[in-house]
Design an enzyme around this catalytic site. Structure first.
Site, PDB file in Angstrom:
ATOM      1  N   SER A 117     -15.439  88.751  36.687  1.00 36.91           N
ATOM      2  CA  SER A 117     -15.596  90.201  36.703  1.00 36.91           C
ATOM      3  C   SER A 117     -16.095  90.689  35.347  1.00 36.91           C
ATOM      4  O   SER A 117     -15.894  90.033  34.330  1.00 36.91           O
ATOM      5  CB  SER A 117     -14.237  90.810  37.032  1.00 36.91           C
ATOM      6  OG  SER A 117     -14.360  92.162  37.371  1.00 36.91           O
TER       7      SER A 117
ATOM      8  N   GLU B 252     -19.702  91.842  46.880  1.00 35.37           N
ATOM      9  CA  GLU B 252     -18.451  92.635  46.875  1.00 35.37           C
ATOM     10  C   GLU B 252     -18.261  93.333  45.533  1.00 35.37           C
ATOM     11  O   GLU B 252     -17.356  92.994  44.775  1.00 35.37           O
ATOM     12  CB  GLU B 252     -17.260  91.687  47.080  1.00 35.37           C
ATOM     13  CG  GLU B 252     -17.323  90.879  48.330  1.00 35.37           C
ATOM     14  CD  GLU B 252     -16.494  89.600  48.229  1.00 35.37           C
ATOM     15  OE1 GLU B 252     -16.183  89.141  47.116  1.00 35.37           O
ATOM     16  OE2 GLU B 252     -16.161  89.056  49.280  1.00 35.37           O
ATOM     17  N   PRO B 253     -19.084  94.316  45.227  1.00 34.00           N
ATOM     18  CA  PRO B 253     -18.899  95.003  43.945  1.00 34.00           C
ATOM     19  C   PRO B 253     -17.703  95.942  43.970  1.00 34.00           C
ATOM     20  O   PRO B 253     -17.425  96.595  44.969  1.00 34.00           O
ATOM     21  CB  PRO B 253     -20.202  95.806  43.790  1.00 34.00           C
ATOM     22  CG  PRO B 253     -20.662  96.043  45.196  1.00 34.00           C
ATOM     23  CD  PRO B 253     -20.211  94.852  46.005  1.00 34.00           C
ATOM     24  N   GLY B 254     -16.979  95.995  42.860  1.00 37.46           N
ATOM     25  CA  GLY B 254     -15.872  96.940  42.726  1.00 37.46           C
ATOM     26  C   GLY B 254     -16.134  97.838  41.532  1.00 37.46           C
ATOM     27  O   GLY B 254     -16.478  99.001  41.650  1.00 37.46           O
ATOM     28  N   ARG B 255     -16.036  97.223  40.334  1.00 34.65           N
ATOM     29  CA  ARG B 255     -16.194  97.975  39.083  1.00 34.65           C
ATOM     30  C   ARG B 255     -17.510  98.766  39.026  1.00 34.65           C
ATOM     31  O   ARG B 255     -17.524  99.914  38.579  1.00 34.65           O
ATOM     32  CB  ARG B 255     -16.167  96.977  37.920  1.00 34.65           C
ATOM     33  CG  ARG B 255     -16.105  97.611  36.550  1.00 34.65           C
ATOM     34  CD  ARG B 255     -16.292  96.539  35.461  1.00 34.65           C
ATOM     35  NE  ARG B 255     -15.535  95.347  35.702  1.00 34.65           N
ATOM     36  CZ  ARG B 255     -14.313  95.106  35.216  1.00 34.65           C
ATOM     37  NH1 ARG B 255     -13.735  95.980  34.427  1.00 34.65           N
ATOM     38  NH2 ARG B 255     -13.691  93.979  35.513  1.00 34.65           N
TER      39      ARG B 255
ATOM     40  N   ARG C 132      -5.843  97.857  30.485  1.00 31.65           N
ATOM     41  CA  ARG C 132      -6.960  96.949  30.203  1.00 31.65           C
ATOM     42  C   ARG C 132      -7.113  96.596  28.714  1.00 31.65           C
ATOM     43  O   ARG C 132      -7.385  95.439  28.386  1.00 31.65           O
ATOM     44  CB  ARG C 132      -8.277  97.504  30.770  1.00 31.65           C
ATOM     45  CG  ARG C 132      -8.232  97.725  32.294  1.00 31.65           C
ATOM     46  CD  ARG C 132      -9.616  97.915  32.901  1.00 31.65           C
ATOM     47  NE  ARG C 132     -10.409  96.726  32.797  1.00 31.65           N
ATOM     48  CZ  ARG C 132     -11.331  96.527  31.882  1.00 31.65           C
ATOM     49  NH1 ARG C 132     -11.606  97.476  31.017  1.00 31.65           N
ATOM     50  NH2 ARG C 132     -11.992  95.388  31.844  1.00 31.65           N
TER      51      ARG C 132
ATOM     52  N   TYR D  94      -6.923  92.688  28.201  1.00 28.36           N
ATOM     53  CA  TYR D  94      -8.187  91.971  27.965  1.00 28.36           C
ATOM     54  C   TYR D  94      -8.841  92.325  26.635  1.00 28.36           C
ATOM     55  O   TYR D  94      -9.969  91.912  26.381  1.00 28.36           O
ATOM     56  CB  TYR D  94      -9.208  92.278  29.082  1.00 28.36           C
ATOM     57  CG  TYR D  94      -8.637  92.341  30.472  1.00 28.36           C
ATOM     58  CD1 TYR D  94      -8.120  91.200  31.087  1.00 28.36           C
ATOM     59  CD2 TYR D  94      -8.607  93.535  31.178  1.00 28.36           C
ATOM     60  CE1 TYR D  94      -7.577  91.270  32.354  1.00 28.36           C
ATOM     61  CE2 TYR D  94      -8.066  93.608  32.452  1.00 28.36           C
ATOM     62  CZ  TYR D  94      -7.555  92.471  33.034  1.00 28.36           C
ATOM     63  OH  TYR D  94      -7.023  92.539  34.291  1.00 28.36           O
TER      64      TYR D  94
ATOM     65  N   CYS E 271       7.220 102.222  24.979  1.00 19.78           N
ATOM     66  CA  CYS E 271       8.100 101.728  23.924  1.00 19.78           C
ATOM     67  C   CYS E 271       7.687 100.361  23.408  1.00 19.78           C
ATOM     68  O   CYS E 271       8.491  99.423  23.415  1.00 19.78           O
ATOM     69  CB  CYS E 271       9.516 101.680  24.449  1.00 19.78           C
ATOM     70  SG  CYS E 271      10.052 103.297  24.961  1.00 19.78           S
ATOM     71  N   GLU E 272       6.437 100.214  23.043  1.00 20.50           N
ATOM     72  CA  GLU E 272       6.048  98.958  22.398  1.00 20.50           C
ATOM     73  C   GLU E 272       4.744  99.143  21.627  1.00 20.50           C
ATOM     74  O   GLU E 272       3.914  99.990  21.991  1.00 20.50           O
ATOM     75  CB  GLU E 272       5.927  97.825  23.416  1.00 20.50           C
ATOM     76  CG  GLU E 272       4.954  98.039  24.526  1.00 20.50           C
ATOM     77  CD  GLU E 272       4.896  96.810  25.428  1.00 20.50           C
ATOM     78  OE1 GLU E 272       4.151  95.903  25.081  1.00 20.50           O
ATOM     79  OE2 GLU E 272       5.621  96.776  26.438  1.00 20.50           O
TER      80      GLU E 272
HETATM   81  N1  LLP Z   1     -14.635  89.770  44.928  1.00 19.00           N
HETATM   82  C1  LLP Z   1     -13.604  89.022  44.530  1.00 19.00           C
HETATM   83  C2  LLP Z   1     -13.262  87.829  45.293  1.00 19.00           C
HETATM   84  C3  LLP Z   1     -12.869  89.379  43.395  1.00 19.00           C
HETATM   85  O1  LLP Z   1     -11.864  88.614  42.996  1.00 19.00           O
HETATM   86  C4  LLP Z   1     -13.218  90.542  42.674  1.00 19.00           C
HETATM   87  C5  LLP Z   1     -12.444  90.970  41.496  1.00 19.00           C
HETATM   88  C6  LLP Z   1     -14.294  91.319  43.144  1.00 19.00           C
HETATM   89  C7  LLP Z   1     -14.991  90.895  44.269  1.00 19.00           C
HETATM   90  C8  LLP Z   1     -14.711  92.588  42.467  1.00 19.00           C
HETATM   91  O2  LLP Z   1     -15.129  92.354  41.182  1.00 19.00           O
HETATM   92  P1  LLP Z   1     -15.800  93.530  40.318  1.00 19.00           P
HETATM   93  O3  LLP Z   1     -17.108  93.885  40.947  1.00 19.00           O
HETATM   94  O4  LLP Z   1     -14.876  94.680  40.338  1.00 19.00           O
HETATM   95  O5  LLP Z   1     -15.944  92.938  38.984  1.00 19.00           O
HETATM   96  N2  LLP Z   1      -8.401  93.681  36.448  1.00 19.00           N
HETATM   97  C9  LLP Z   1      -9.607  93.148  35.856  1.00 19.00           C
HETATM   98  C10 LLP Z   1     -10.624  92.755  36.908  1.00 19.00           C
HETATM   99  C11 LLP Z   1     -10.099  91.772  37.904  1.00 19.00           C
HETATM  100  C12 LLP Z   1     -11.120  91.434  38.936  1.00 19.00           C
HETATM  101  C13 LLP Z   1     -10.499  90.741  40.096  1.00 19.00           C
HETATM  102  N3  LLP Z   1     -11.404  90.358  41.116  1.00 19.00           N
HETATM  103  C14 LLP Z   1     -10.189  94.158  34.878  1.00 19.00           C
HETATM  104  O6  LLP Z   1      -9.629  95.231  34.719  1.00 19.00           O
HETATM  105  O7  LLP Z   1     -11.189  93.889  34.240  1.00 19.00           O
END
Ligand code: LLP
Length: 421
Positions: free
Chosen positions: A209, A278-281, A318, A322, A349-350
């Site tokens: 990611s 599968e975009p998320g971010r 985050r 990270y 508290c940290e």
């Molecule tokens: N597909 C799969 C199988 C995944 O594991 C993930 C993210 C995505 C798609 C979506 O990825 P993206 O497009 O959002 O990068 N908490 C971390 C990110 C963890 C990502 C987990 N998997 C952060 O805040 O950077």
């Protein structure tokens, strides 16, 4: 403040006041309180449409882990995306929002038999199988008389993405998927083809990611293409992972550019399967800003200045997880100088409760001022916690001069709703 980090409809007036969706952030803060997540609804819709245009209808699957609530599930589906859910809980929210099961793909490593049972009985589009034990569980469900689900196998391609170690997933040393190099992937394909309990429809990989380097994606697509072409399966899922800029000076490929690279790479290597991602971010990250109120400005001569806001690692873990960078700006005077350097911290508290380790802050910042951090739309609210029993902030969608509260602020009563005695 680098304005390119703000959501699509953001404007900054001459006096420095920032509006999103036609509404001033200061007004929204007055109405809903702080901390507050403000999402630009048009930005969300623009990115969903861009993903659908780049990859084609039914080939753009929103990774709900980045940000999920009822309104977001509906919005992504309305804009033509399918939804990737990575747990029974995400599946529940999406179904409850009215997204049809055949628009959902179930993900996650170590899915429980109950999660798999729900996915099979609801007839989700496909299940991405991560390990042999999940196949054992699906066989068990088949013996119980449940229908045969379509499955996609998650493959670890052995490609190391350039990103933080905690969110790199494509390398051989990974908890995810069936390893390609050691033969586990080929054995899993064989097993699925022989099993009456599953219908194997495709292969999946996700290298990590917040990846900015298109070559990492191109390399993974190449490895997957070599494995996939002889198997001739209908689906090839290339995961998510496209990065977004968080701080001034960073640049990431757009969804459109990402699409071009992946699709050209696959086409040139003879892939005829449907290619989906599968975009998320990259859908939700830059759509939101978090608005805080400054509560204290503590100058320690010869050491540093600490600026504390009314949220912190509970609404944005985050930086501490990270080491991620963020910017901060004043919602009322965004054009003013930011020559004041300080450490932006929360109220937990940290000492690890840091939002920005070395922040460029608005000059003359004082207690009572508003302060906002851009690009908090992904993995902020979704990873929020109640640490120190802070109540999670509300989420508001703004568009064309109107605001709608899509997640209310938690109350103190919410903090004890699961307590039994
Ligand atoms: N597909 C799969 C199988 C995944 O594991 C993930 C993210 C995505 C798609 C979506 O990825 P993206 O497009 O959002 O990068 N908490 C971390 C990110 C963890 C990502 C987990 N998997 C952060 O805040 O950077």
């Amino acid at each position: 403040m680098p304005l390119n980090l703000l959501p699509d409809t953001a404007t900054v007036a001459d006096d420095g006041s920032v509006q999103i969706g036609g509404l001033a952030l200061a007004e929204l803060a007055a109405t809903y309180g702080t901390p507050l997540f403000v999402y630009d609804e048009q930005h969300l819709r623009n990115r969903c449409r861009e993903a659908v245009d780049a990859f084609g209808h039914q080939n753009a699957v929103y990774a709900t882990k980045a940000f999920l609530c009822t309104a977001m599930a509906r919005l992504a589906y309305e804009e033509g995306m399918l939804l990737d859910v990575a747990s029974g809980g995400e599946m529940f929210v999406a179904l409850r929002a009215g997204v049809p099961a055949d628009a959902l793909t179930l993900h996650g490593n170590n899915k429980s038999i109950d999660e798999l049972r729900t996915a099979v009985t609801e007839h989700v589009r496909y299940i991405v199988v991560d390990c042999a034990e999940e196949l054992d569980r699906l066989e068990q469900l088949h013996r119980e008389g449940l229908p045969v689900p379509k499955v996609v196998l998650r493959i670890t391609p052995g490609v190391h993405a350039h990103t933080h170690e905690y969110i790199a997933t494509g390398q051989d040393d990974s908890k995810f998927g069936f390893n390609l190099a050691n033969g586990a992937a080929a054995a899993a394909v064989d097993r699925c083809r022989r099993s009456p309990a599953v219908e194997l429809v495709g292969l999946h990989s996700h290298i990590g990611s917040n990846v900015f380097a298109v070559d990492s994606f191109a390399r993974a697509a190449e490895v997957m293409a070599h494995f996939a072409v002889p198997l001739d399966l209908p689906e090839l899922v290339l995961g998510g992972g496209l990065g977004v800029p968080y701080v001034g000076g960073e640049e990431a490929p757009t969804l459109t550019e990402w699409g071009r690279v992946l699709l050209e790479q696959c086409r040139s290597l003879g892939v005829t399967s449907r290619i989906s991602v599968e975009p998320g971010r990259s859908i939700v990250g830059a759509a939101a800003v978090t608005v805080y109120t400054v509560g204290s400005v503590k100058h320690i001569p010869g050491v540093r200045t600490y600026v504390a806001v009314d949220g912190g690692m509970s609404d944005n873990p985050r930086p501490v997880l990270y080491g991620s960078g963020y910017e901060a700006f004043s919602p009322t005077r965004a054009t003013a100088g930011r020559d004041f350097r300080g450490r932006l911290v929360g109220k937990h508290c940290e000492s690890g409760d840091v939002l920005i380790f070395d922040a460029a802050l608005p000059n003359d910042l004082q207690a009572g001022d508003l302060l906002a951090t851009p690009v908090t739309g992904a993995y902020g609210y979704s990873m929020a916690s109640n640490y120190n029993k802070l109540t999670r902030p509300p989420v508001v969608f703004v568009r064309d001069g109107a605001a709608r509260l899509v997640v209310r602020r938690e109350t103190y009563e919410d903090l004890v709703r699961c307590d039994v005695d």
